[in-house]
Design an enzyme around this catalytic site. Structure first.
Site, PDB file in Angstrom:
ATOM      1  N   HIS A  48      37.958  22.867   8.063  1.00  0.00           N
ATOM      2  CA  HIS A  48      38.238  24.240   8.270  1.00  0.00           C
ATOM      3  C   HIS A  48      38.903  24.952   6.993  1.00  0.00           C
ATOM      4  O   HIS A  48      40.032  24.525   6.714  1.00  0.00           O
ATOM      5  CB  HIS A  48      39.120  24.334   9.540  1.00  0.00           C
ATOM      6  CG  HIS A  48      39.344  25.687  10.313  1.00  0.00           C
ATOM      7  ND1 HIS A  48      38.240  26.194  10.922  1.00  0.00           N
ATOM      8  CD2 HIS A  48      40.159  26.494   9.825  1.00  0.00           C
ATOM      9  CE1 HIS A  48      38.672  27.696  11.262  1.00  0.00           C
ATOM     10  NE2 HIS A  48      39.761  28.069  10.460  1.00  0.00           N
ATOM     11  N   GLU A  50      41.206  27.704   5.538  1.00  0.00           N
ATOM     12  CA  GLU A  50      42.113  28.683   6.278  1.00  0.00           C
ATOM     13  C   GLU A  50      41.596  30.097   6.228  1.00  0.00           C
ATOM     14  O   GLU A  50      40.952  30.463   5.088  1.00  0.00           O
ATOM     15  CB  GLU A  50      43.344  28.565   5.046  1.00  0.00           C
ATOM     16  CG  GLU A  50      44.630  29.483   5.566  1.00  0.00           C
ATOM     17  CD  GLU A  50      45.647  29.279   4.480  1.00  0.00           C
ATOM     18  OE1 GLU A  50      45.387  29.110   3.177  1.00  0.00           O
ATOM     19  OE2 GLU A  50      46.880  29.565   5.026  1.00  0.00           O
ATOM     20  N   CYS A  62      35.867  38.041  11.507  1.00  0.00           N
ATOM     21  CA  CYS A  62      35.070  36.618  11.329  1.00  0.00           C
ATOM     22  C   CYS A  62      35.068  35.897  12.547  1.00  0.00           C
ATOM     23  O   CYS A  62      35.567  36.227  13.413  1.00  0.00           O
ATOM     24  CB  CYS A  62      35.658  36.023  10.151  1.00  0.00           C
ATOM     25  SG  CYS A  62      37.242  35.567  10.311  1.00  0.00           S
ATOM     26  N   GLN A  67      36.160  29.409  15.816  1.00  0.00           N
ATOM     27  CA  GLN A  67      35.698  27.907  15.211  1.00  0.00           C
ATOM     28  C   GLN A  67      36.673  27.018  15.461  1.00  0.00           C
ATOM     29  O   GLN A  67      36.585  25.715  15.543  1.00  0.00           O
ATOM     30  CB  GLN A  67      35.149  28.142  14.003  1.00  0.00           C
ATOM     31  CG  GLN A  67      33.756  28.917  14.094  1.00  0.00           C
ATOM     32  CD  GLN A  67      33.235  28.660  12.747  1.00  0.00           C
ATOM     33  OE1 GLN A  67      33.699  28.357  11.560  1.00  0.00           O
ATOM     34  NE2 GLN A  67      31.703  28.724  12.658  1.00  0.00           N
ATOM     35  N   GLU A  88      42.283  30.011   1.359  1.00  0.00           N
ATOM     36  CA  GLU A  88      42.192  31.349   1.980  1.00  0.00           C
ATOM     37  C   GLU A  88      41.228  32.193   1.505  1.00  0.00           C
ATOM     38  O   GLU A  88      40.917  32.123   0.180  1.00  0.00           O
ATOM     39  CB  GLU A  88      43.642  32.023   1.972  1.00  0.00           C
ATOM     40  CG  GLU A  88      43.562  33.464   2.560  1.00  0.00           C
ATOM     41  CD  GLU A  88      43.690  33.454   3.987  1.00  0.00           C
ATOM     42  OE1 GLU A  88      44.185  32.709   4.726  1.00  0.00           O
ATOM     43  OE2 GLU A  88      42.719  34.193   4.305  1.00  0.00           O
ATOM     44  N   GLY A  89      40.588  32.787   2.234  1.00  0.00           N
ATOM     45  CA  GLY A  89      39.333  33.705   1.953  1.00  0.00           C
ATOM     46  C   GLY A  89      38.372  33.047   1.006  1.00  0.00           C
ATOM     47  O   GLY A  89      38.043  33.835  -0.157  1.00  0.00           O
ATOM     48  N   ARG A  90      37.835  32.017   1.260  1.00  0.00           N
ATOM     49  CA  ARG A  90      36.910  31.306   0.442  1.00  0.00           C
ATOM     50  C   ARG A  90      37.592  31.070  -1.009  1.00  0.00           C
ATOM     51  O   ARG A  90      36.876  31.371  -1.983  1.00  0.00           O
ATOM     52  CB  ARG A  90      35.464  32.054   0.225  1.00  0.00           C
ATOM     53  CG  ARG A  90      34.769  31.992   1.642  1.00  0.00           C
ATOM     54  CD  ARG A  90      33.268  32.235   1.594  1.00  0.00           C
ATOM     55  NE  ARG A  90      32.886  32.727   2.665  1.00  0.00           N
ATOM     56  CZ  ARG A  90      32.508  34.113   3.108  1.00  0.00           C
ATOM     57  NH1 ARG A  90      32.570  34.728   2.124  1.00  0.00           N
ATOM     58  NH2 ARG A  90      31.760  34.167   4.340  1.00  0.00           N
ATOM     59  N   ASP A 122      31.518  32.453  -2.991  1.00  0.00           N
ATOM     60  CA  ASP A 122      32.363  31.218  -2.341  1.00  0.00           C
ATOM     61  C   ASP A 122      33.085  30.552  -3.472  1.00  0.00           C
ATOM     62  O   ASP A 122      32.350  29.955  -4.341  1.00  0.00           O
ATOM     63  CB  ASP A 122      31.624  30.292  -1.712  1.00  0.00           C
ATOM     64  CG  ASP A 122      32.438  29.397  -0.657  1.00  0.00           C
ATOM     65  OD1 ASP A 122      33.450  29.315  -1.092  1.00  0.00           O
ATOM     66  OD2 ASP A 122      31.678  28.864   0.261  1.00  0.00           O
ATOM     67  N   ARG A 124      35.591  28.089  -3.259  1.00  0.00           N
ATOM     68  CA  ARG A 124      36.024  26.700  -2.831  1.00  0.00           C
ATOM     69  C   ARG A 124      35.820  25.625  -3.330  1.00  0.00           C
ATOM     70  O   ARG A 124      34.661  25.475  -3.816  1.00  0.00           O
ATOM     71  CB  ARG A 124      35.612  26.781  -1.179  1.00  0.00           C
ATOM     72  CG  ARG A 124      36.465  27.636  -0.314  1.00  0.00           C
ATOM     73  CD  ARG A 124      36.185  27.576   1.011  1.00  0.00           C
ATOM     74  NE  ARG A 124      34.740  27.995   1.308  1.00  0.00           N
ATOM     75  CZ  ARG A 124      33.929  28.056   2.485  1.00  0.00           C
ATOM     76  NH1 ARG A 124      34.800  27.832   3.628  1.00  0.00           N
ATOM     77  NH2 ARG A 124      32.749  28.540   2.743  1.00  0.00           N
ATOM     78  N   LYS A 150      28.339  22.915   2.490  1.00  0.00           N
ATOM     79  CA  LYS A 150      29.621  21.928   2.771  1.00  0.00           C
ATOM     80  C   LYS A 150      29.030  20.163   2.728  1.00  0.00           C
ATOM     81  O   LYS A 150      29.556  19.382   2.254  1.00  0.00           O
ATOM     82  CB  LYS A 150      30.353  22.004   3.998  1.00  0.00           C
ATOM     83  CG  LYS A 150      31.517  23.073   3.994  1.00  0.00           C
ATOM     84  CD  LYS A 150      32.094  23.038   5.101  1.00  0.00           C
ATOM     85  CE  LYS A 150      33.052  24.535   5.341  1.00  0.00           C
ATOM     86  NZ  LYS A 150      33.858  24.553   6.492  1.00  0.00           N
TER      87      LYS A 150
HETATM   88 ZN   LIG Z   1      37.914  34.043   8.774  1.00  0.00          ZN
END
Ligand SMILES: [Zn+2]
Length: 188
Positions: A48, A50, A62, A67, A88-90, A122, A124, A150
């Site tokens: 998950h 953040e 969102c 989720q 945070e925030g991708r 993205d 991440r 992912k």
């Molecule tokens: Zn979100």
């Protein structure tokens, strides 16, 4: 080799059930593993990302908060682990994310807004996620996600199954979910 500080394991009783909790500190980011006692060698895992606005503030922009609640409920029942990934925030941070929201207020979608701010859709990375799974000796998992990237990004982990996590849309997140589906390949 980077240095990761690892906490002790503690109990975390929640409204969904009781989990074990362990923290992992990597540079200025701290991540969490929240997991049940009965971990198998192929558990359900939710990675998950953040989302302070969704997870803590009940944002309707969102589906992150819902989720997370769904994942906690399911994993409390079936066993498994949630890795709370503090990107945070991708991974554009709260300043980047709120600036992106401001652009969305002017009509841009989530991907266009990130691009206008000079970010990728993205940003991440998943090294720490693999590190945490390795820490628990997990080589294969059932990944609770709608996001096929992912599955690709966890290169050194065998994903034996994708468990879908499908939330209802609301008038505020319809466009966001549509972009996730049509432009980011989410299976919704
Ligand atoms: Zn979100």
């Amino acid at each position: 080799m980077r240095k990761i500080d690892i906490s002790q394991v503690a109990k975390l009783p929640t409204i969904y059930g009781t989990f074990n909790i362990q923290a992992f500190k990597e540079a200025d980011k701290e991540h969490l593993a929240i997991y049940t006692d009965n971990l198998t060698d192929n558990p359900i895992v939710r990675v998950h990302s953040e989302c302070l606005t969704g997870d803590a503030l009940g944002s309707k922009k969102c589906d992150c908060g819902e989720q997370l609640a769904y994942a906690q409920k399911l994993i409390a029942k079936e066993g498994g682990m949630i890795i709370y990934h503090r990107q945070e925030g991708r991974n554009i941070g709260l300043v980047g994310k709120v600036n992106a929201y401001a652009l969305q207020d002017k009509g841009l979608n989530t991907v266009e807004a990130n691009h206008q701010l000079g970010f990728k859709a993205d940003e991440r990375t998943y090294d720490i996620v693999e590190y945490i799974l390795n820490h628990f000796g997990l080589k294969k998992i059932q990944l609770l996600t709608n996001n096929p990237t992912k599955i690709e990004l966890l290169k050194n982990i065998e994903i034996t199954k994708r468990v879908p996590i499908v939330m209802d849309s609301n008038p505020y997140n319809q466009d966001y979910l549509k972009v996730k589906k049509e432009q980011m390949g989410h299976l919704l």
